[in-house]
Design a protein around this motif. Sequence first.
Motif, PDB file in Angstrom:
ATOM      1  N   LYS A 184     -23.563  -1.271  10.590  1.00  0.00           N
ATOM      2  CA  LYS A 184     -22.495  -0.304  10.317  1.00  0.00           C
ATOM      3  C   LYS A 184     -21.139  -0.846  10.766  1.00  0.00           C
ATOM      4  O   LYS A 184     -20.199  -0.092  11.009  1.00  0.00           O
ATOM      5  N   ALA A 185     -21.051  -2.151  10.875  1.00  0.00           N
ATOM      6  CA  ALA A 185     -19.804  -2.806  11.250  1.00  0.00           C
ATOM      7  C   ALA A 185     -18.889  -2.881  10.033  1.00  0.00           C
ATOM      8  O   ALA A 185     -19.331  -2.861   8.900  1.00  0.00           O
ATOM      9  N   ASP A 186     -17.633  -2.964  10.307  1.00  0.00           N
ATOM     10  CA  ASP A 186     -16.598  -3.175   9.304  1.00  0.00           C
ATOM     11  C   ASP A 186     -16.391  -1.999   8.356  1.00  0.00           C
ATOM     12  O   ASP A 186     -15.899  -2.169   7.244  1.00  0.00           O
ATOM     13  N   VAL A 187     -16.785  -0.827   8.774  1.00  0.00           N
ATOM     14  CA  VAL A 187     -16.395   0.407   8.092  1.00  0.00           C
ATOM     15  C   VAL A 187     -15.844   1.336   9.168  1.00  0.00           C
ATOM     16  O   VAL A 187     -16.240   1.246  10.331  1.00  0.00           O
ATOM     17  N   PRO A 188     -14.926   2.225   8.812  1.00  0.00           N
ATOM     18  CA  PRO A 188     -14.345   3.117   9.822  1.00  0.00           C
ATOM     19  C   PRO A 188     -15.421   3.925  10.555  1.00  0.00           C
ATOM     20  O   PRO A 188     -16.290   4.522   9.935  1.00  0.00           O
ATOM     21  N   GLU A 189     -15.340   3.911  11.875  1.00  0.00           N
ATOM     22  CA  GLU A 189     -16.347   4.590  12.698  1.00  0.00           C
ATOM     23  C   GLU A 189     -16.255   6.109  12.621  1.00  0.00           C
ATOM     24  O   GLU A 189     -17.267   6.782  12.706  1.00  0.00           O
ATOM     25  N   ASN A 190     -15.073   6.642  12.514  1.00  0.00           N
ATOM     26  CA  ASN A 190     -14.890   8.094  12.574  1.00  0.00           C
ATOM     27  C   ASN A 190     -14.767   8.751  11.209  1.00  0.00           C
ATOM     28  O   ASN A 190     -14.375   9.905  11.112  1.00  0.00           O
ATOM     29  N   GLY A 191     -15.113   8.019  10.165  1.00  0.00           N
ATOM     30  CA  GLY A 191     -15.039   8.594   8.829  1.00  0.00           C
ATOM     31  C   GLY A 191     -16.198   9.548   8.581  1.00  0.00           C
ATOM     32  O   GLY A 191     -17.242   9.484   9.230  1.00  0.00           O
ATOM     33  N   VAL A 192     -16.003  10.439   7.635  1.00  0.00           N
ATOM     34  CA  VAL A 192     -17.053  11.362   7.207  1.00  0.00           C
ATOM     35  C   VAL A 192     -17.980  10.586   6.285  1.00  0.00           C
ATOM     36  O   VAL A 192     -17.553  10.075   5.245  1.00  0.00           O
ATOM     37  N   LEU A 228      -2.626   6.523   8.928  1.00  0.00           N
ATOM     38  CA  LEU A 228      -1.768   7.147   7.923  1.00  0.00           C
ATOM     39  C   LEU A 228      -2.489   8.224   7.115  1.00  0.00           C
ATOM     40  O   LEU A 228      -1.836   9.034   6.463  1.00  0.00           O
ATOM     41  N   PHE A 229      -3.821   8.240   7.165  1.00  0.00           N
ATOM     42  CA  PHE A 229      -4.600   9.104   6.290  1.00  0.00           C
ATOM     43  C   PHE A 229      -4.954  10.429   6.944  1.00  0.00           C
ATOM     44  O   PHE A 229      -5.190  10.509   8.150  1.00  0.00           O
ATOM     45  N   ASP A 230      -4.996  11.461   6.113  1.00  0.00           N
ATOM     46  CA  ASP A 230      -5.395  12.792   6.563  1.00  0.00           C
ATOM     47  C   ASP A 230      -6.895  12.879   6.765  1.00  0.00           C
ATOM     48  O   ASP A 230      -7.373  13.755   7.471  1.00  0.00           O
ATOM     49  N   GLY A 231      -7.637  11.988   6.151  1.00  0.00           N
ATOM     50  CA  GLY A 231      -9.076  11.950   6.305  1.00  0.00           C
ATOM     51  C   GLY A 231      -9.631  10.662   5.740  1.00  0.00           C
ATOM     52  O   GLY A 231      -8.994   9.995   4.917  1.00  0.00           O
ATOM     53  N   VAL A 232     -10.817  10.301   6.233  1.00  0.00           N
ATOM     54  CA  VAL A 232     -11.475   9.083   5.800  1.00  0.00           C
ATOM     55  C   VAL A 232     -12.914   9.421   5.439  1.00  0.00           C
ATOM     56  O   VAL A 232     -13.612  10.098   6.202  1.00  0.00           O
ATOM     57  N   PHE A 233     -13.345   8.951   4.280  1.00  0.00           N
ATOM     58  CA  PHE A 233     -14.716   9.116   3.826  1.00  0.00           C
ATOM     59  C   PHE A 233     -15.346   7.734   3.726  1.00  0.00           C
ATOM     60  O   PHE A 233     -14.722   6.797   3.230  1.00  0.00           O
ATOM     61  N   VAL A 234     -16.568   7.620   4.209  1.00  0.00           N
ATOM     62  CA  VAL A 234     -17.299   6.358   4.146  1.00  0.00           C
ATOM     63  C   VAL A 234     -18.519   6.570   3.261  1.00  0.00           C
ATOM     64  O   VAL A 234     -19.410   7.354   3.597  1.00  0.00           O
ATOM     65  N   LEU A 235     -18.524   5.901   2.115  1.00  0.00           N
ATOM     66  CA  LEU A 235     -19.669   5.979   1.215  1.00  0.00           C
ATOM     67  C   LEU A 235     -20.798   5.132   1.794  1.00  0.00           C
ATOM     68  O   LEU A 235     -20.578   4.004   2.228  1.00  0.00           O
ATOM     69  N   ASN A 283      -3.290  12.383   1.917  1.00  0.00           N
ATOM     70  CA  ASN A 283      -3.798  11.063   1.557  1.00  0.00           C
ATOM     71  C   ASN A 283      -5.161  10.854   2.202  1.00  0.00           C
ATOM     72  O   ASN A 283      -5.323  11.117   3.399  1.00  0.00           O
ATOM     73  N   TYR A 284      -6.109  10.378   1.409  1.00  0.00           N
ATOM     74  CA  TYR A 284      -7.464  10.158   1.900  1.00  0.00           C
ATOM     75  C   TYR A 284      -7.909   8.744   1.556  1.00  0.00           C
ATOM     76  O   TYR A 284      -7.639   8.246   0.466  1.00  0.00           O
ATOM     77  N   LEU A 285      -8.614   8.131   2.501  1.00  0.00           N
ATOM     78  CA  LEU A 285      -9.191   6.816   2.302  1.00  0.00           C
ATOM     79  C   LEU A 285     -10.668   6.987   1.997  1.00  0.00           C
ATOM     80  O   LEU A 285     -11.381   7.702   2.706  1.00  0.00           O
ATOM     81  N   ILE A 286     -11.123   6.344   0.927  1.00  0.00           N
ATOM     82  CA  ILE A 286     -12.546   6.317   0.581  1.00  0.00           C
ATOM     83  C   ILE A 286     -12.994   4.873   0.736  1.00  0.00           C
ATOM     84  O   ILE A 286     -12.625   4.008  -0.051  1.00  0.00           O
ATOM     85  N   GLU A 287     -13.745   4.624   1.794  1.00  0.00           N
ATOM     86  CA  GLU A 287     -14.175   3.282   2.202  1.00  0.00           C
ATOM     87  C   GLU A 287     -15.668   3.140   2.025  1.00  0.00           C
ATOM     88  O   GLU A 287     -16.358   4.107   1.715  1.00  0.00           O
ATOM     89  N   GLY A 288     -16.165   1.967   2.265  1.00  0.00           N
ATOM     90  CA  GLY A 288     -17.586   1.678   2.206  1.00  0.00           C
ATOM     91  C   GLY A 288     -17.778   0.223   1.873  1.00  0.00           C
ATOM     92  O   GLY A 288     -16.844  -0.460   1.456  1.00  0.00           O
ATOM     93  N   LEU A 289     -18.975  -0.243   2.076  1.00  0.00           N
ATOM     94  CA  LEU A 289     -19.275  -1.637   1.767  1.00  0.00           C
ATOM     95  C   LEU A 289     -19.330  -1.850   0.260  1.00  0.00           C
ATOM     96  O   LEU A 289     -19.399  -0.898  -0.519  1.00  0.00           O
ATOM     97  N   SER A 290     -19.335  -3.099  -0.142  1.00  0.00           N
ATOM     98  CA  SER A 290     -19.510  -3.432  -1.558  1.00  0.00           C
ATOM     99  C   SER A 290     -20.802  -2.808  -2.051  1.00  0.00           C
ATOM    100  O   SER A 290     -21.820  -2.849  -1.361  1.00  0.00           O
ATOM    101  N   GLY A 291     -20.745  -2.211  -3.239  1.00  0.00           N
ATOM    102  CA  GLY A 291     -21.937  -1.637  -3.841  1.00  0.00           C
ATOM    103  C   GLY A 291     -22.205  -0.190  -3.471  1.00  0.00           C
ATOM    104  O   GLY A 291     -23.201   0.380  -3.911  1.00  0.00           O
TER     105      GLY A 291
END
Length: 177
Positions: A146-154, A102-109, A16-24
């Motif tokens: 860079k607040a409110d996005v996961p700090e350790n994400g790729v 819970l995620f195996d990895g996190v990506f921050v766009l 399971n992977y989380l793909i996060e990032g700000l709006s837009g």
Amino acid sequence: MLSFLARIVQQMGRRNYLIEGLSGTGKTSVCEELQRRGYHAIHGDRELAYQGDPETGEPIEGGGHEHHIWNVATVRALVANQGEEITFFCGGSRNFSTFIELFDGVFVLDVDLDTLNRRLDERPDDEWGGGKPTDRELIVRWHQTKADVPENGVVIDATAPLEQVVDEILRRCQATA
């Protein structure tokens, strides 16, 4: 012995992977491209989100961008389901800290500020076209700090063409495109 069995169980489970990032930043576009390629991808902003208190999870009336949270019980249930080899959870959530483990990895766009503003301006009115001024200010502030996005994400450069962004995520997941 138990740690050996725990490792085997982990290897048998789905990823399971989380793909996060700000709006837009392109989370919805990435989700749709993953689905087009046949991957199991969940539109978190459409399927898991509601307006609530990020600390307690209690629903609230109204609220703004800072109250856009995901249902933690639903996220946990989806992660526990072993029916898919790999699942991508795409979207932003102000309460990601309650389920990120819970995620195996996190990506921050990530995109530059000019791209972010252009993308927000191009949104149709039914997706808060241009952004409510207070939400726009908040998103810009989060982008700058860079607040409110996961700090350790790729961090993934989401200014690249969509296909390249998705290829990079899949490469880092060691998934075949």
